[in-house]
Motif scaffolding. Structure first.
Motif, PDB file in Angstrom:
ATOM      1  N   ARG A  78      33.603  39.890  49.205  1.00  0.00           N
ATOM      2  CA  ARG A  78      34.313  38.794  48.515  1.00  0.00           C
ATOM      3  C   ARG A  78      34.932  39.263  47.196  1.00  0.00           C
ATOM      4  NH1 ARG A  78      31.604  32.899  47.065  1.00  0.00           N
ATOM      5  NH2 ARG A  78      33.547  31.952  46.238  1.00  0.00           N
ATOM      6  N   LEU A  79      34.141  40.055  46.464  1.00  0.00           N
ATOM      7  CA  LEU A  79      34.658  40.575  45.191  1.00  0.00           C
ATOM      8  C   LEU A  79      35.878  41.470  45.423  1.00  0.00           C
ATOM      9  CD1 LEU A  79      31.349  41.406  43.286  1.00  0.00           C
ATOM     10  CD2 LEU A  79      32.977  39.570  42.802  1.00  0.00           C
ATOM     11  N   LYS A  80      35.796  42.278  46.513  1.00  0.00           N
ATOM     12  CA  LYS A  80      36.949  43.126  46.819  1.00  0.00           C
ATOM     13  C   LYS A  80      38.183  42.290  47.133  1.00  0.00           C
ATOM     14  CE  LYS A  80      34.346  47.125  48.524  1.00  0.00           C
ATOM     15  NZ  LYS A  80      34.009  47.958  49.702  1.00  0.00           N
ATOM     16  N   GLU A  81      37.941  41.205  47.927  1.00  0.00           N
ATOM     17  CA  GLU A  81      39.069  40.327  48.251  1.00  0.00           C
ATOM     18  C   GLU A  81      39.643  39.677  46.989  1.00  0.00           C
ATOM     19  OE1 GLU A  81      37.518  39.012  52.727  1.00  0.00           O
ATOM     20  OE2 GLU A  81      37.618  37.551  51.067  1.00  0.00           O
ATOM     21  N   GLU A  82      38.755  39.191  46.132  1.00  0.00           N
ATOM     22  CA  GLU A  82      39.231  38.586  44.875  1.00  0.00           C
ATOM     23  C   GLU A  82      39.960  39.605  43.999  1.00  0.00           C
ATOM     24  OE1 GLU A  82      35.821  35.101  44.417  1.00  0.00           O
ATOM     25  OE2 GLU A  82      35.913  36.794  42.996  1.00  0.00           O
ATOM     26  N   LEU A  83      39.417  40.867  44.004  1.00  0.00           N
ATOM     27  CA  LEU A  83      40.082  41.917  43.220  1.00  0.00           C
ATOM     28  C   LEU A  83      41.473  42.194  43.775  1.00  0.00           C
ATOM     29  CD1 LEU A  83      39.989  44.044  41.004  1.00  0.00           C
ATOM     30  CD2 LEU A  83      38.890  45.601  42.645  1.00  0.00           C
ATOM     31  N   ALA A  84      41.584  42.266  45.096  1.00  0.00           N
ATOM     32  CA  ALA A  84      42.898  42.507  45.706  1.00  0.00           C
ATOM     33  C   ALA A  84      43.854  41.351  45.414  1.00  0.00           C
ATOM     34  CB  ALA A  84      42.745  42.718  47.210  1.00  0.00           C
ATOM     35  N   LYS A  85      43.286  40.127  45.500  1.00  0.00           N
ATOM     36  CA  LYS A  85      44.111  38.958  45.202  1.00  0.00           C
ATOM     37  C   LYS A  85      44.581  38.959  43.742  1.00  0.00           C
ATOM     38  CE  LYS A  85      44.021  33.931  45.469  1.00  0.00           C
ATOM     39  NZ  LYS A  85      43.179  32.732  45.805  1.00  0.00           N
ATOM     40  N   ALA A  86      43.644  39.318  42.843  1.00  0.00           N
ATOM     41  CA  ALA A  86      44.004  39.388  41.420  1.00  0.00           C
ATOM     42  C   ALA A  86      45.056  40.469  41.175  1.00  0.00           C
ATOM     43  CB  ALA A  86      42.756  39.653  40.580  1.00  0.00           C
ATOM     44  N   GLN A  87      44.906  41.603  41.879  1.00  0.00           N
ATOM     45  CA  GLN A  87      45.899  42.670  41.732  1.00  0.00           C
ATOM     46  C   GLN A  87      47.271  42.216  42.223  1.00  0.00           C
ATOM     47  OE1 GLN A  87      44.227  46.027  43.771  1.00  0.00           O
ATOM     48  NE2 GLN A  87      42.857  46.592  42.052  1.00  0.00           N
ATOM     49  N   ARG A  88      47.268  41.491  43.387  1.00  0.00           N
ATOM     50  CA  ARG A  88      48.552  40.991  43.873  1.00  0.00           C
ATOM     51  C   ARG A  88      49.175  39.990  42.884  1.00  0.00           C
ATOM     52  NH1 ARG A  88      45.605  40.838  48.774  1.00  0.00           N
ATOM     53  NH2 ARG A  88      45.296  38.564  48.545  1.00  0.00           N
ATOM     54  N   GLU A  89      48.344  39.093  42.354  1.00  0.00           N
ATOM     55  CA  GLU A  89      48.861  38.137  41.362  1.00  0.00           C
ATOM     56  C   GLU A  89      49.359  38.846  40.106  1.00  0.00           C
ATOM     57  OE1 GLU A  89      46.004  34.343  42.552  1.00  0.00           O
ATOM     58  OE2 GLU A  89      45.749  35.392  40.640  1.00  0.00           O
TER      59      GLU A  89
END
Length: 389
Positions: A78-89
């Motif tokens: 989940r943290l990886k997904e949130e990190l990827a999402k934050a990076q995309r944002e």
């Protein structure tokens, strides 16, 4: 077969739980100083009845461990997904910031260009306004100069008109009133009045019938060429050959008087068109008789002043006075000096009219008018003048 495998797995779990429990107990502090023997004894006594419970605990502990691992793995995912999402944002934010920075630079550039164009337009408007103001001021000065010239002419005409009345007409305005030269008879001879009247009448009739002979004239080519050269670019500068000759031959001698200091001031005032000539006046009287009107000046206001002429220094009957510029001082002048100043003023006034384009005549007519004015200056500088009443 299945039961045997289940029992083996349960036994293995029990062994693991026992090892864990023993390790936990060894780590726990002792309540008293009886030593490990008492505890081992208690453990031996209680080992058999606690075996199933221990197995149950061990099973739960393993379940907890497996669930914690799963939770940890899910949390990391989940943290990886949130990190990827934050990076995309963040990447989107960076792109948006870059676009905004480009828009800002473009707006700043357009603002600078607009400011430069506005300043250039403002400077252009200021230059045009200054040019129009300078042109208007120039036209105003020219108009004021023309008005001053016209006022001077009106004043001169008023002076000539006022000085001519039925009781004392001005012979300059009325040449027909010039007194003819009287015949001088020798003493000892007498004539009959009727005969003399008849002779005078006949002479008058003959003079009226005979045409007036015009003076012959011929153009001086040197003077005419100088006048044409001056007419191409009219100027009041004394350096040009046309005016230089006139100043040397006519204006200079005509304005040369005995009083040198006042002479220079008069010359400067004449050239700058600031000299004014007016009749000598006396203070107003409460009652004016008819005899005074007949004997004195017109309307009884002008008077002859017998005093020294301010220019020649000679005692003369001064009928006029001059004022230089805006000064309040007046100088009485003799008729001869007035005639000389008037001749020069008439010439310079006509020259100014030509320069300003007010004269609408042929070049030859202008030339002969200039020669006539030069003739008047030449006559005036020799001392001739027209006597006024």
């Amino acid at each position: 077969m299945w039961k045997r495998e289940q029992k083996q797995s349960v036994g293995n779990q029990c062994l693991v739980s026992n090892r864990t429990l023993n390790t936990w107990k060894e780590a726990m502090p002792m309540d008293d100083e009886t030593g490990p023997e008492l505890h081992t004894a208690d453990a031996e006594q209680n080992s058999e009845p606690m075996s199933e419970e221990m197995l149950r605990n061990a099973y739960h502990l393993s379940r907890l461990r497996s669930s914690s691992v799963e939770i940890r793995e899910k949390g990391s995912e989940r943290l990886k997904e949130e990190l990827a999402k934050a990076q995309r944002e963040l990447k989107l934010k960076d792109e948006e910031c870059e676009k905004l920075s480009k828009v800002r630079e473009q707006l700043e550039q357009e603002l600078e260009e607009l400011t430069a164009s506005l300043f250039e337009e403002a400077h252009k408007m200021v230059r045009e306004a200054n040019t129009k103001q300078a042109t208007a001021e120039k036209k105003l000065k020219e108009a004021q100069g023309k008005i001053d010239v016209l006022l001077a002419e009106v004043t001169a005409l008023k002076t000539l008109v006022i000085t001519s009345t039925p009781s004392s007409p001005n012979r300059e305005l009325h040449p027909q009133l010039q007194i003819p030269s009287k015949a001088v008879f020798k003493k000892g001879h007498s004539r009959n009045k009727s005969m003399s009247n008849a002779i005078v009448t006949a002479t008058t009739q003959n003079s009226q019938l005979q045409p007036i002979n015009k003076d012959g004239r011929e153009i001086n080519l040197i003077l005419y060429d100088e006048f044409l050269a001056w007419k191409e670019e009219p100027t009041l500068d004394k350096v040009c050959p046309f005016l230089e000759r006139i100043y040397q031959e006519d204006i200079g001698p005509c304005l040369s008087f005995a009083k040198h200091e006042l002479t220079e001031a008069v010359q400067a005032a004449v050239e700058s068109n600031t000299l004014s000539i007016e009749p000598a006046v006396v203070q107003a009287l409460p009652v004016v008789k008819a005899s005074a009107i007949e004997c004195g000046g017109p309307n009884g206001w002008r008077a002859e002043v017998v005093t020294k002429c301010a220019l020649s220094g000679l005692s003369r009957t001064c009928k006029h006075r001059i004022k230089l510029g805006d000064s309040g001082s007046y100088f009485y002048i003799s008729p001869s000096c007035r005639s000389r100043i008037t001749a020069v003023c008439n010439f310079l006034t006509y020259i100014r009219y030509i320069q300003q384009g007010l004269v609408r005549q042929d070049v030859e007519q202008m030339y002969w008018k200039v020669m006539k004015l030069r003739k008047e200056m030449s006559v005036a500088k020799l001392g001739y003048y027209t006597e006024e009443s």
